[in-house]
Design a protein around this motif. Sequence first.
Motif, PDB file in Angstrom:
ATOM      1  N   THR A 700      42.310  36.111  44.354  1.00  0.00           N
ATOM      2  CA  THR A 700      41.017  36.771  44.308  1.00  0.00           C
ATOM      3  C   THR A 700      40.513  37.006  45.722  1.00  0.00           C
ATOM      4  OG1 THR A 700      38.740  36.567  43.518  1.00  0.00           O
ATOM      5  CG2 THR A 700      39.854  34.535  44.123  1.00  0.00           C
ATOM      6  N   SER A 716      37.791  41.354  43.748  1.00  0.00           N
ATOM      7  CA  SER A 716      38.957  41.808  43.007  1.00  0.00           C
ATOM      8  C   SER A 716      39.769  40.591  42.579  1.00  0.00           C
ATOM      9  CB  SER A 716      39.823  42.735  43.881  1.00  0.00           C
ATOM     10  OG  SER A 716      40.990  43.130  43.184  1.00  0.00           O
ATOM     11  N   GLN A 717      40.166  40.576  41.306  1.00  0.00           N
ATOM     12  CA  GLN A 717      41.067  39.566  40.770  1.00  0.00           C
ATOM     13  C   GLN A 717      42.422  40.233  40.569  1.00  0.00           C
ATOM     14  OE1 GLN A 717      39.549  36.517  40.244  1.00  0.00           O
ATOM     15  NE2 GLN A 717      37.553  37.398  40.766  1.00  0.00           N
ATOM     16  N   TYR A 718      43.513  39.562  40.932  1.00  0.00           N
ATOM     17  CA  TYR A 718      44.819  40.203  40.823  1.00  0.00           C
ATOM     18  C   TYR A 718      45.888  39.196  40.428  1.00  0.00           C
ATOM     19  CZ  TYR A 718      43.967  38.919  45.715  1.00  0.00           C
ATOM     20  OH  TYR A 718      43.569  38.278  46.852  1.00  0.00           O
ATOM     21  N   ASN A 719      46.954  39.725  39.865  1.00  0.00           N
ATOM     22  CA  ASN A 719      47.972  38.910  39.200  1.00  0.00           C
ATOM     23  C   ASN A 719      49.309  39.638  39.295  1.00  0.00           C
ATOM     24  OD1 ASN A 719      47.849  36.895  36.298  1.00  0.00           O
ATOM     25  ND2 ASN A 719      49.687  37.945  36.904  1.00  0.00           N
ATOM     26  N   TRP A 751      48.463  43.110  37.135  1.00  0.00           N
ATOM     27  CA  TRP A 751      47.162  43.734  36.894  1.00  0.00           C
ATOM     28  C   TRP A 751      46.194  43.406  38.028  1.00  0.00           C
ATOM     29  CZ3 TRP A 751      43.401  40.043  36.692  1.00  0.00           C
ATOM     30  CH2 TRP A 751      43.763  38.761  36.236  1.00  0.00           C
ATOM     31  N   GLN A 752      45.157  44.193  38.103  1.00  0.00           N
ATOM     32  CA  GLN A 752      44.124  44.007  39.127  1.00  0.00           C
ATOM     33  C   GLN A 752      42.804  44.532  38.574  1.00  0.00           C
ATOM     34  OE1 GLN A 752      44.917  45.968  42.823  1.00  0.00           O
ATOM     35  NE2 GLN A 752      43.063  45.237  43.826  1.00  0.00           N
ATOM     36  N   THR A 753      41.732  43.794  38.816  1.00  0.00           N
ATOM     37  CA  THR A 753      40.408  44.245  38.384  1.00  0.00           C
ATOM     38  C   THR A 753      39.474  44.316  39.590  1.00  0.00           C
ATOM     39  OG1 THR A 753      39.576  42.020  37.907  1.00  0.00           O
ATOM     40  CG2 THR A 753      40.689  43.204  36.118  1.00  0.00           C
TER      41      THR A 753
END
Length: 802
Positions: A700, A716-719, A751-753
């Motif tokens: 994050t 941003s949260q990302y995986n 993914w990313q938000t």
Amino acid sequence: MRKFLFTFILLGYLSVLNAQVVQVTDKNSAQPLELVTIFSQSHLVNTVTNSKGTANLSEFRGLDEIIFRLVGYETTIFSYSELEQLNFKVSMEQSELSLDEVVISVTRWKQGKRETSAKIATLRPKDIAFLNPQTAADLVGMTGDVYIQKSQMGGGSPMIRGFATNRVLIAVDGVRMNNAIFRSGNIQNIISLDPFATDRSEVIFGPGSVIYGSDAIGGVMGFYTLHPELSNDDQSLVKVNAVTRYASANTEKTGHVDVNLGFDKWASVTSFSFSDYDDLKMGSHGPDDYLRHQYVDRLNGQDVIVENEDAKLQVPTGYDQMSLMQKLRYSPNDNWDVNYGFHYSTTSDYDRYDRLTQPKGDGFKSAEWYYGPQVWMMNTVSLQHKASNQLFDHVNIIAAHQLFEESRHDRKFGKEDLRHRYEKVNALSLNVDFERQWKGGTRMFYGVELISNKINSTGEKENINSGETEETASRYPDDSRWHSIAAYANVLHKINPKMNLQGGLRYNQIILKADIDDQFYPFPFEDADINTGALTGSLGLVFNPCESWQLSTSASTGFRAPNIDDVGKVFDSEPGAVVVPNPDLEPEYAINWEMGAAFIVAKRLKLDAAVYYTYLTNAMVRRDFSLNGDDTIEYDGETSRVQAMQNAAHAYVYGIQCGMELKLPAGFAVSSRFNYQKGEEEQDDGSYSPLRHAAPWFGTTHLSYTTKRLKIDLNSQYNGKMSYANMPVSEHGKSYMYALDENDNVYSPAWQTLNIKAQYKVNTMLLITAGVDNITDERYKPYSSGIAAPGRNFIASLRVTL
């Protein structure tokens, strides 16, 4: 007469001294500062300021060193005489960055974060108010270092350093929440905790078995709920918080209120929360595999497949939840503190969404699969006493009773029989913890722990048309018992002003007794009787070369003893397989090594990193098994492959956790957290498969702007992606949970938000928080989750403080 007058004046003077109160405020805003820790390292006394920024200093009279510490502020040190000259008014100046902080979970006693080699993530009251989480699972996920899996909306299973479920431990106000039916599959007990009643949360990474015993392999999540505040002056202290929250993705409607009444020696805090959630809507942009095109309904006495009008709506996922807490406190003097706590949480029925999406032919395997109300109740009585003798300076005794109730209800599509399985756990615990300090700063923490779990489990089958019921196999052996007896000692030694050494040992004896019922299945054994011991230890070294540097290294062991879920459970683990009891299990052990570093540059840039390696031996894993020479049995009308938990493997996981925080001019700041872990588990044929709970890399990043009244956070949260080749073997057959690649193999996409949140303090009474999560409306699932995450989600919250 003069003698009487002198005595009267002297007593009045002493009473003023005994009631001496310090006022702590922010140097710039002059606002009172709550939760400032005031302590003396040499005399082992401490206190905390209340919501008015005041604290009683009667215990500190005459001391040469009184330390005032609050995260985000410069630590200040005064003597008692200097405070008298300041009329007991202290102003604290905000700091740019600091490595200093007070933590509790590491030893069950307060100590400086710079004294321990353990990596710890902390969420404080201001963090919790701003983050505004929906559940306690979401709360720990917001640390940026804990990965959260969800099988349904009423869920949340934390993954820490490649371990999860019954290999991580939850503690509430110092009481162990893990019980004897915590399973290796994903669990959701953490949602029983109310985030609005949580004052502080700490996550310890790596084994914590020396202090917490069995299950503390991957880490320990410590939750500290609201604590009754006493009044520090002649007036009573009345504090009221009321919160409302709305979220659009599941039409969440939440209300909360807590009330603190504080007097000279008595205090009370009452907390109540209620949340109602509708079905959860996923995002628009992402794999079509996640869409819910159809679902099962029952019309005119028949199971039918219904077309979903909105394929992004995950039907059925809605539920509601209620949480209540009541605490009472009595503190007759500075040496005694008695507390009683009552916690109660219950949910409505909530559907196991991933099981309801499991296909069979052109339809679905299940017409119904839901959990009954998840009930958690805890009563605790704690007694804290300060003394100076050869055995201890402080003692803390906590006696607790917990009641857990849960149930599972499932019916196959087109069938009339609805199976009900009910579980109840009564858990008693007693913790007696001591602290002793010697000259030179050496401290010893030691104690004993007694735990007893009684498990009741029943099963019945109901014909939904006739209403007739009959007994069927229960999930666990009824009236089974699990006991733990342990003693531990932990020593913190200051080698010199810059170097600390901390080490500890714990011995644990585990006793398990269960009668295995062969009424429904031909088990070749009648009972399980385990009496086994485990010795664990830890050793850590911390070097603080200067105020802006910290280096640490540690080695530790952890263990998990077999519980009733491991030994005696009967359940369908996956399509075509059934898990049966195995009474011959032994504890599994973890050996962990890690090294960490943190430093601050120019008071504006903070960097930290920890690398670790954990080896799990004698691991309890699910493997093919046989009963009376047969490798299949009839289970719920189907021929199923027999499996059981066995000490049949070893596993390892290694990784890195790192972060940065940069303070920029004009109130701007940038921060980031990143986690990478890789783990593998030995298979039957000697090959290795990726460790099931080792999440893909995740992280994050935040850009924030803060003024006295306004805070804005863009994050941003990302995986990372987990390809089919990197998926655990156990996940390969779960096409209903994952996306499919070009070869129709399951995988977990990256993914990313993008998210934004703002908080505005209108005045001292009113706080408004609003934001948008998943702005770009991505459709994604965190790894291993059976339910897709919320799509674009508008969130608003209003907090009133009186």
